[in-house]
Write a protein that holds these residues in place. Structure first.
Motif, short mmCIF file in Angstrom:
data_model
loop_
_atom_site.label_atom_id
_atom_site.label_comp_id
_atom_site.label_asym_id
_atom_site.label_seq_id
_atom_site.Cartn_x
_atom_site.Cartn_y
_atom_site.Cartn_z
N ILE A 144 2.14 -7.20 -3.14
CA ILE A 144 2.59 -5.90 -2.65
C ILE A 144 3.62 -6.08 -1.54
O ILE A 144 4.63 -5.35 -1.48
CB ILE A 144 1.39 -5.06 -2.15
CG1 ILE A 144 0.35 -4.87 -3.27
CG2 ILE A 144 1.87 -3.72 -1.63
CD1 ILE A 144 0.88 -4.17 -4.49
N TYR A 145 3.39 -7.06 -0.69
CA TYR A 145 4.32 -7.31 0.40
C TYR A 145 5.70 -7.71 -0.14
O TYR A 145 6.73 -7.22 0.34
CB TYR A 145 3.77 -8.42 1.31
CG TYR A 145 4.65 -8.74 2.48
CD1 TYR A 145 4.66 -7.93 3.61
CD2 TYR A 145 5.49 -9.87 2.45
CE1 TYR A 145 5.48 -8.23 4.68
CE2 TYR A 145 6.30 -10.17 3.52
CZ TYR A 145 6.30 -9.35 4.64
OH TYR A 145 7.12 -9.64 5.70
N MET A 146 5.72 -8.57 -1.12
CA MET A 146 6.99 -9.01 -1.70
C MET A 146 7.72 -7.84 -2.38
O MET A 146 8.96 -7.74 -2.31
CB MET A 146 6.75 -10.13 -2.69
CG MET A 146 6.18 -11.40 -2.07
SD MET A 146 7.23 -12.08 -0.77
CE MET A 146 8.67 -12.53 -1.73
N THR A 149 9.78 3.00 -9.51
CA THR A 149 8.58 3.83 -9.49
C THR A 149 7.34 3.02 -9.84
O THR A 149 6.31 3.10 -9.16
CB THR A 149 8.75 5.00 -10.47
OG1 THR A 149 9.88 5.78 -10.10
CG2 THR A 149 7.51 5.88 -10.48
N GLU A 150 7.44 2.25 -10.90
CA GLU A 150 6.29 1.45 -11.32
C GLU A 150 5.90 0.43 -10.27
O GLU A 150 4.71 0.22 -9.99
CB GLU A 150 6.59 0.75 -12.64
CG GLU A 150 5.42 -0.07 -13.17
CD GLU A 150 5.71 -0.69 -14.52
OE1 GLU A 150 4.81 -1.38 -15.05
OE2 GLU A 150 6.83 -0.48 -15.05
N GLU A 151 6.88 -0.20 -9.63
CA GLU A 151 6.56 -1.24 -8.65
C GLU A 151 5.99 -0.65 -7.36
O GLU A 151 5.07 -1.22 -6.77
CB GLU A 151 7.81 -2.07 -8.36
CG GLU A 151 8.23 -2.93 -9.54
CD GLU A 151 9.36 -3.87 -9.18
OE1 GLU A 151 10.02 -3.63 -8.14
OE2 GLU A 151 9.59 -4.83 -9.94
N TYR A 156 -0.06 -8.83 6.76
CA TYR A 156 1.17 -8.30 6.18
C TYR A 156 1.46 -6.86 6.62
O TYR A 156 2.62 -6.45 6.69
CB TYR A 156 1.10 -8.32 4.65
CG TYR A 156 1.06 -9.72 4.07
CD1 TYR A 156 2.21 -10.51 4.04
CD2 TYR A 156 -0.12 -10.24 3.54
CE1 TYR A 156 2.18 -11.78 3.49
CE2 TYR A 156 -0.15 -11.51 2.99
CZ TYR A 156 1.00 -12.28 2.97
OH TYR A 156 0.97 -13.54 2.44
N PHE A 157 0.40 -6.10 6.92
CA PHE A 157 0.58 -4.66 7.15
C PHE A 157 -0.23 -4.22 8.37
O PHE A 157 -1.30 -4.77 8.66
CB PHE A 157 0.12 -3.85 5.93
CG PHE A 157 0.66 -4.38 4.62
CD1 PHE A 157 1.98 -4.16 4.27
CD2 PHE A 157 -0.16 -5.10 3.77
CE1 PHE A 157 2.47 -4.65 3.06
CE2 PHE A 157 0.32 -5.59 2.58
CZ PHE A 157 1.65 -5.36 2.22
N THR A 158 0.30 -3.21 9.06
CA THR A 158 -0.37 -2.65 10.23
C THR A 158 -0.48 -1.14 10.06
O THR A 158 0.54 -0.46 9.83
CB THR A 158 0.42 -2.97 11.51
OG1 THR A 158 0.56 -4.38 11.64
CG2 THR A 158 -0.30 -2.40 12.72
#
Length: 767
Positions: free
Chosen positions: A670-672, A655-657, A744-746
């Motif tokens: 965040i990606y990792m 939850t925290e992560e 990293y994100f789309t």
């Protein structure tokens, strides 16, 4: 024996005749042989027999007259007893009918209110499922999954070996999330053949509404048992419905564990009340005990924190025993019932270590051991008994705490570790930067009650009368205990005139029950739903009980008016006035709520769930906030990285992560994190990212900044110091669509409330 004048005259004549008999015989003994043949003693015997026969005749006449009178009186007493029995049965019949009718009408009210608010009958399945707010959605998902299985055995296996809810984890969801209510509802739906008669969702919420009817009926009966009049039960129901904002949450969050469990707890309290009565017959005592055992076991199975509630109840019974207000045999029976139910719950709940490490088990063992050490606890003069009592408290506390610590070391119980951290922070025993602990502290459930709570209870007259009844019971109990400790015999003979309310163990138990749970409700707002219903019941009992009024009149030494008559009159008139006044003031509002057409419709969430079902693979893994992931799991069936029902260390860490998407962390971090949980998509909620809540430090992004060391609050100051951070808030920065975020994100979907991003498996750096 006393004789009348005529009887005395006749008796004198016979006595004189007998006394003259021997003289005549002496004068005429020469006149013939016959006269000589009559001895003196025989003549006296004949006269004596005549006197005795006369007395026996009189005695027989008197006996027959007395027997006739007794028969007449006996016939009259039998008629009186017969009339009393008929009156009692009529009272029980109408009171029982009113209790059942009250529960059924309340269930109908809940069903009507739910339909008016959510328009359930005219919604599609997706819209119905979204109406299960917060963590309620996940409970209903498992119920639906139980019904989708081909058999009961397969459904149980899928729930106990669940690898489709959380990514990278296989859960025993029945044990982990306490799904016994859903298992029970699913099995009941199948074995009753309700598939063709009623839709699964209506069956599910119908069971919960039915349990609320049982809840209200149990409170009604408990108040009736305490007061002796079913008018107290009616007043209990009226107070419960009028104060429903503070008595239940079933109107808004139906599948909560408390809505399943508290009806069984109300049954248990009612059975315990009947079991504690001093004048209960053996049949009713056995029935009360069996009902108490069954409802306690059901309560433990339905709610994971039930053993904490039972611990408070056990402490109330312990206080009764220490003050010598209840038979030790009954206390031992109640403790034995706790142990048996804990043992059954431990084995049925897959060897639930939380029950072994519960304070209830340690307290019962500590109490038994302390009582074994102190054999003569209830003997001696006042000072000696008081000193023994203080020593007994110390022994029970020391042994219970020591035993609880030893058990926790032996079983390595870690599920409730965060609870103790929470209590340390709640009572300022320790400061913490832990995200999950601070998140709990900021929940409304764990805040202290607001001022509006006390204002509402005062407006309905509940709080003033409740405090008055509590004070009367407290001082009466203090008076009774003082006499017991000084070996002064009680004058009560069971009649209303000599009755003292503090002598009744069931009343004193409820007084302790009210004080202990009320103290907890003052610290945690969520516990008001455990205290307020019993405040309605206890207050109604006090207002309607003639014994309560008689106790007050004894203290006032009332002489001008017969106190018994006045007590009976007030115990009827006062609740009648209260009931009619509340009916006049609050009944129009209740009916207006039922007639008002409300609407709950979250179009943004409906669009999001529809898009996920249409545009994403079935095996896709989603990340996001706890509450939203519960809705995603229910409506789409997709695997999620976390859910709102977390209790172990791994789920708290997840939850925290996952919430780091709202922190000041880099895109690479965040990606990792997301890749470590195999997440394919993550959802950002605008309500969390742009939250401008009024409570300082309780926004999710503030809690994350504190946990990450990006924000510091100086003690005793109102200013906030921001620590240095190289990165802006992730949920804001990713919205700008620049590198490295787009690498990293789309972004694949967005509306007014949500943004959905795909986690790229192939990274191409564009500048």
């Amino acid at each position: 024996r006393f004789y009348s004048v005529g009887e005395m005259t006749e008796l004198r004549k016979r006595t004189q005749k007998c006394l003259e008999g021997p003289t005549i015989q002496e004068d005429t003994k020469t006149e013939g042989a016959d006269a000589e043949s009559i001895p003196k003693d025989e003549g006296e015997q004949i006269c004596s027999d005549e006197i005795i026969s006369t007395e026996e005749e009189k005695e027989e006449a008197h006996t027959e007259q007395t027997t006739l009178k007794d028969r007449i009186v006996g016939v009259g007493s039998k008629d009186a007893k017969s009339k009393s029995a008929v009156h009692q049965w009529v009272k029980i019949f109408f009171g029982s009918w009113a209790a059942i009718a009250s529960g059924m009408l309340y269930a109908v009210y809940l069903s009507t209110f739910h339909e008016r608010k959510f328009w359930f009958s005219s919604r599609q399945d997706l819209e119905r499922e979204i109406s299960f707010q917060e963590d309620s959605g996940l409970y209903y998902y498992y119920y639906k999954k139980m019904l989708q299985a081909t058999s009961i055995q397969e459904g149980l296996f899928e729930l106990t070996h669940d690898n489709k809810t959380l990514s990278l984890r296989t859960l025993n969801s029945v044990q982990q999330i306490n799904l016994y209510p859903e298992v029970f509802a699913g099995i009941l739906y199948r074995i009753t053949g309700s598939q063709e008669a009623i839709e699964p969702v209506y069956f599910y919420i119908g069971i919960i509404f039915g349990l609320q009817a049982v809840y209200v009926t149990a409170l009604y009966v408990t108040s009736w048992i305490l007061s002796g009049t079913w008018m107290a039960g009616m007043l209990t129901v009226v107070w419960y419905i009028i104060n429903r904002i503070d008595t239940t949450r079933v109107e808004y969050t139906i599948p909560l564990r408390e809505n399943w469990a508290l009806p069984y707890f109300a049954l248990q309290v009612g059975a315990l009340t009947g079991y504690m009565k001093t004048n209960v017959n053996s049949t009713m005592e056995i029935f009360s005990y069996l009902l108490m055992c069954a409802s306690t076991f059901a309560f433990i199975m339905m709610w994971e924190i039930s053993h904490y509630v039972l611990f408070v109840q056990a402490f109330s019974v312990f206080l009764l025993d220490c003050l010598d207000l209840i038979q030790s045999r009954r206390v031992a029976d109640v403790y034995r019932m706790y142990l048996v139910c804990l043992a059954l719950g431990y084995f049925i709940q897959f060897r639930n270590s939380a029950l072994l490490a519960s304070p209830l088990l340690s307290f019962i063992c500590g109490s038994h051991l302390a009582k074994y050490i102190q054999q003569n606890l209830k003997k001696g003069h006042f000072v000696a008994r008081l000193m023994k009592l203080l020593l007994h408290f110390y022994l029970v506390f020391t042994v219970s705490v020591t035993l609880n610590l030893v058990i926790k070391k032996m079983v390595s119980q870690e599920e409730n570790e965060h609870i103790f951290k929470f209590f340390e922070a709640k009572f300022d025993l320790n400061t913490t930067r832990d995200f999950n602990t601070n998140l709990l502290l900021c929940q409304e459930t764990f805040q202290t009650p607001s001022q509006e709570f006390f204002i509402r209870l005062t407006q309905t007259c509940l709080l003033p009368f409740c405090m008055s009844v509590l004070l009367i019971c407290f001082f009466s109990t203090l008076e009774v205990v003082s006499r017991k400790f000084r070996d002064i015999p009680q004058k009560s003979d069971g009649s209303l005139e000599n009755m003292v309310i503090g002598e009744r163990p069931e009343v004193v138990y409820h007084m302790f029950h009210m004080v202990l749970f009320g103290s907890l409700a003052l610290m945690f707002q969520g516990l008001k739903y455990l205290w307020t219903p019993y405040a309605c019941m206890f207050t109604a009992f006090g207002v309607c009980s003639p014994e309560m009024w008689m106790t007050v009149f004894k203290w006032l030494r009332l002489r001008t008016v017969p106190p018994v008559l006045l007590a009976v009159m007030l115990s009827t008139a006062v609740p009648t006035i209260i009931g009619f006044s509340m009916w006049k003031d609050f009944f129009p509002d209740v009916m207006a709520e039922l007639s008002e057409l409300q609407e709950f419709y979250d179009s943004d969430t409906v669009e999001l769930m529809s898009w996920i079902k249409r545009q994403t693979p079935t095996a896709a893994v989603f990340a996001g906030s706890m509450q939203l992931m519960g809705t995603v799991k229910l409506c789409t069936g997709r695997t999620v990285t976390t859910h709102p029902l977390y209790s172990d260390r791994d789920l708290r860490k997840r939850t925290e992560e996952i919430y780091q998407v709202y922190s000041r962390r880099s895109a690479e971090d965040i990606y990792m994190i997301l890749m470590s949980y195999k997440a394919d998509y993550f959802i950002i909620e605008e309500g969390i990212c742009n939250d401008m809540g009024p409570v300082k430090g309780c926004r999710v992004k503030d809690l994350l900044d504190v946990a990450n060391g990006h924000i510091l609050y100086n003690e005793g100051e109102t200013d906030t110091n921001y620590a240095f951070s190289l990165y802006g808030r992730f949920c804001h920065e990713i919205k700008l669509d620049y590198s490295p975020y787009i690498n990293y994100f789309t972004r694949v979907y967005w509306n007014r409330s949500y943004r959905v991003y795909r986690v790229n498996t192939l990274i191409s750096f564009q500048y």
